[in-house]
Design a protein around this motif. Structure first.
Motif, mmCIF file in Angstrom:
data_model
loop_
_atom_site.group_PDB
_atom_site.id
_atom_site.type_symbol
_atom_site.label_atom_id
_atom_site.label_comp_id
_atom_site.label_asym_id
_atom_site.label_seq_id
_atom_site.Cartn_x
_atom_site.Cartn_y
_atom_site.Cartn_z
ATOM 1 N N LEU A 115 -19.058 116.183 11.108
ATOM 2 C CA LEU A 115 -20.214 117.070 10.996
ATOM 3 C C LEU A 115 -20.124 117.927 9.739
ATOM 4 O O LEU A 115 -21.124 118.107 9.036
ATOM 5 N N SER A 116 -18.944 118.455 9.451
ATOM 6 C CA SER A 116 -18.844 119.285 8.243
ATOM 7 C C SER A 116 -19.077 118.459 7.005
ATOM 8 O O SER A 116 -19.733 118.908 6.069
ATOM 9 N N ILE B 147 -9.415 117.056 22.546
ATOM 10 C CA ILE B 147 -9.176 117.820 21.311
ATOM 11 C C ILE B 147 -9.272 116.904 20.095
ATOM 12 O O ILE B 147 -9.884 117.256 19.084
ATOM 13 N N GLN C 171 -30.660 121.936 9.031
ATOM 14 C CA GLN C 171 -30.729 121.369 7.694
ATOM 15 C C GLN C 171 -31.726 120.223 7.652
ATOM 16 O O GLN C 171 -32.595 120.158 6.796
ATOM 17 N N LEU D 169 -12.883 124.501 19.977
ATOM 18 C CA LEU D 169 -13.407 123.367 19.218
ATOM 19 C C LEU D 169 -14.821 123.029 19.635
ATOM 20 O O LEU D 169 -15.661 122.701 18.798
ATOM 21 N N ILE E 282 -25.402 116.541 2.929
ATOM 22 C CA ILE E 282 -26.835 116.832 2.911
ATOM 23 C C ILE E 282 -27.104 118.004 1.969
ATOM 24 O O ILE E 282 -28.065 118.001 1.195
ATOM 25 N N GLN E 283 -26.213 118.985 2.045
ATOM 26 C CA GLN E 283 -26.362 120.145 1.177
ATOM 27 C C GLN E 283 -26.336 119.699 -0.282
ATOM 28 O O GLN E 283 -27.177 120.095 -1.086
ATOM 29 N N GLN E 284 -25.387 118.855 -0.621
ATOM 30 C CA GLN E 284 -25.253 118.384 -1.996
ATOM 31 C C GLN E 284 -26.465 117.571 -2.404
ATOM 32 O O GLN E 284 -27.026 117.767 -3.482
ATOM 33 N N LYS F 241 -20.908 115.797 6.853
ATOM 34 C CA LYS F 241 -22.333 115.491 6.833
ATOM 35 C C LYS F 241 -23.113 116.686 6.283
ATOM 36 O O LYS F 241 -24.005 116.528 5.451
ATOM 37 N N TYR F 242 -22.766 117.859 6.755
ATOM 38 C CA TYR F 242 -23.433 119.069 6.290
ATOM 39 C C TYR F 242 -23.276 119.219 4.780
ATOM 40 O O TYR F 242 -24.241 119.491 4.059
ATOM 41 N N GLU F 243 -22.040 119.029 4.309
ATOM 42 C CA GLU F 243 -21.775 119.131 2.872
ATOM 43 C C GLU F 243 -22.582 118.101 2.100
ATOM 44 O O GLU F 243 -23.156 118.411 1.061
ATOM 45 N N LEU G 136 -12.894 116.000 19.449
ATOM 46 C CA LEU G 136 -13.631 117.132 18.908
ATOM 47 C C LEU G 136 -13.274 117.358 17.446
ATOM 48 O O LEU G 136 -14.153 117.619 16.624
ATOM 49 N N GLU G 137 -11.988 117.250 17.129
ATOM 50 C CA GLU G 137 -11.583 117.470 15.740
ATOM 51 C C GLU G 137 -12.222 116.440 14.819
ATOM 52 O O GLU G 137 -12.681 116.778 13.725
ATOM 53 N N LEU H 158 -21.717 123.599 14.346
ATOM 54 C CA LEU H 158 -21.976 122.663 13.247
ATOM 55 C C LEU H 158 -23.176 121.784 13.539
ATOM 56 O O LEU H 158 -23.999 121.535 12.657
ATOM 57 N N GLU I 175 -15.025 114.846 15.372
ATOM 58 C CA GLU I 175 -16.457 115.131 15.309
ATOM 59 C C GLU I 175 -16.725 116.296 14.360
ATOM 60 O O GLU I 175 -17.670 116.252 13.566
ATOM 61 N N ILE I 176 -15.882 117.304 14.443
ATOM 62 C CA ILE I 176 -16.066 118.463 13.568
ATOM 63 C C ILE I 176 -15.919 118.051 12.120
ATOM 64 O O ILE I 176 -16.693 118.469 11.252
#
Lengths: 158, 360
Positions: A23-24, A13, B138, B124, A30-32, A26-28, A16-17, B131, A19-20
């Protein structure tokens, strides 16, 4: 049932937390970094936001006033530009590496310094050690019109 | 309660009711049922369960209550023993049942917890996979369409503004990296001097300025040993830029000297005899180390003076040896002094130590 059975799940757990979270972010990032809105678009959005904002939240406590925040930040920025004489025309940032403790970003800047055009590139390394975050600049490369070498060497030694 | 709900178990070793210690031959088997209560009122409660269990035992562990209870308590001889025995046994059973109940509960809770953990892991994992797919998409989009990626759907005002906020903050971060940045305040400006040494950022210092009616320092986080007042007196009113620039030079140099001293202590404490001595401004450093030549060792004492407060290299490096040894070591001392004056302290020391070692 002993606690080691739980430990396996709890460890996963936690992993995973983490990693999440990465990833979020990273997503933000790249988006920016890959989005661009022109000044006109921003202005229009500000007007629209004002209308929506005033419309919906009149009478209630102030939630995040993005328009005010943008305006305040822009004031700070234009002050600094005027004060330092450094005007940044374009700035792009790319996240090269991102782990739990370490982020490496590549920055590309170009602008004018006291009306002398310059462009530079560097990598910014941020490392988290226990509670402290240490930042370092590496791989700095500066391009400037010839004739200003003394300034370059001073800057580089920073 | 359990006592009344649980079936009476067979006593160990008791094959027949007659062997049960609770059962004793009574001299007056046909005493009226209420007799015991009359004679042993205070112990009625204790006896009542005893009675029932007796009758149960007498019926091969059937657990049913016959109509006529045995007047077991009347027997003088075995009275106390058997009542305590039964009581003790009942208590033990009750405790056992209770424990069993607890264990059962605990097991159920453990299973529930495990189920919860498993469910969370699943949840999770799903989110993580989602994600990952998003990020991959992306990145693929970026490769396909070089440059700008805009959402097919029209972005909301909020999205645009949030983007702009992040974008401006990124620019402000760049200013922070240049070493001098600031923020407008209600009454003026708060400047931030972010010091660095050889590419690594160290401490940041703040100077909060009031601009009306005259420029004045309202608050600051500059250490006392930095001559802030002097610098302010000279430049603050006439040229704020110069003031900040000079202050930044002082701070950067101080931080640079301190960093070198820290690095020396961190990496070479085993090669330094005693401890490194320094003042708060870090413009005076003294330490001792050992050099060897002709397979003999000699102590060196180094005194580093940083005459220029805006500089992170010493203006003087005085090396002292034990009296009498100077002629022999003069050349080495001069070389070491020179190194210290031209290179960062920890790098200079590293160089000198390694040179030593290679010479033997």
């Amino acid at each position: 049932m002993d606690s080691s059975v739980y430990q396996v799940y709890e460890d996963e757990i936690q992993l995973l937390e983490e990693e999440i979270k990465l990833l979020s972010e990273k997503y933000e990032d790249i988006q920016q970094e890959s989005t661009f809105f022109s000044d006109e678009e921003v202005l229009m959005a500000a007007k629209l936001f004002q209308r929506e904002f005033l419309g919906e939240h009149k009478g209630y406590g102030p939630p995040v006033d993005l328009k005010a925040e943008v305006e305040s930040l822009e004031r700070d920025l234009s002050f600094l530009v005027k004060f330092t004489g450094i005007q940044i025309i374009s700035h792009s940032k790319k996240t090269l590496e991102k782990t739990v403790n370490r982020t490496v970003q590549k920055h590309r800047l170009s602008g004018n310094c006291q009306s002398l055009p310059f462009s530079l590139e560097f990598q910014l390394l941020e490392v988290q050690n226990k509670e402290k975050v240490s930042t370092a600049v590496t791989d700095l490369s500066i391009t400037m019109e010839s004739g200003q070498y003394s300034e370059i060497s001073k800057f580089v030694s920073r | 309660m359990l006592l009344y709900e649980e079936a009476w178990p067979r006593m160990p070793g008791a094959e027949s009711p007659q062997d049960c210690p609770c059962v004793r031959p009574t001299p007056e088997p046909d005493l009226p049922p209420g007799f015991m209560e009359e004679e042993h009122n205070s112990e009625e409660k204790e006896n009542a369960p005893c009675e029932r269990s007796l009758t149960a035992a007498s019926r091969d562990g059937g657990g049913q209550m016959p109509a006529a209870p045995l007047a077991q308590g009347k027997v003088e001889r075995g009275k106390v023993y058997s009542r305590d025995g039964v009581l003790g046994y009942l208590e033990m059973l009750e405790a056992q049942a209770h424990e069993l109940g607890l264990k059962q509960e605990e097991k159920e809770q453990q299973e529930k917890k495990l189920d919860r953990l498993k469910a969370r892991v699943q949840e999770l994992r799903a989110r993580r996979d989602e994600l990952r797919a998003k990020v991959e998409l992306q990145e693929k989009k970026l490769l396909d369409k070089e440059g700008v990626v805009t959402d097919p759907a029209r972005p909301s005002a909020q999205t645009v503004l949030k983007w702009k906020v992040k974008s401006i903050k990124a620019m402000l971060q760049v200013f922070y990296l240049t070493g001098i940045s600031g923020k407008l305040t209600k009454q003026g400006v708060c400047f931030c001097i972010s010091t660095a040494y050889e590419g690594t950022y160290l401490d940041s210092y703040y100077v909060d300025l009031l601009i009306k009616p005259v420029v004045k320092i309202q608050r600051h986080s500059v250490p006392v040993f930095i001559p802030l007042e002097q610098i302010a007196k000279k430049y603050l009113q006439t040229d704020i830029r110069r003031f900040l620039s000079v202050l930044a030079d002082h701070l950067n140099a101080y931080v640079g000297r301190r960093h070198q001293a820290d690095q020396l202590e961190e990496h070479f404490s085993d090669r330094i005899d005693g401890t490194l001595q320094r003042n708060s401004l870090c413009n005076l450093l003294v330490f001792n180390y050992t050099v060897s030549t002709n397979s003999k060792t000699f102590p060196f004492n180094v005194k580093l003076l940083y005459g220029d407060l805006c500089c992170s290299l010493p203006t003087e490096a005085i090396i002292s040896c034990t009296p009498g040894t100077l002629p022999l070591l003069a050349e080495m001392a001069a070389a070491h002094s020179n190194t210290f004056r031209h290179m960062a302290l920890h790098k200079a020391f590293d160089l000198l130590i390694n040179a030593e070692e290679s010479q033997g």
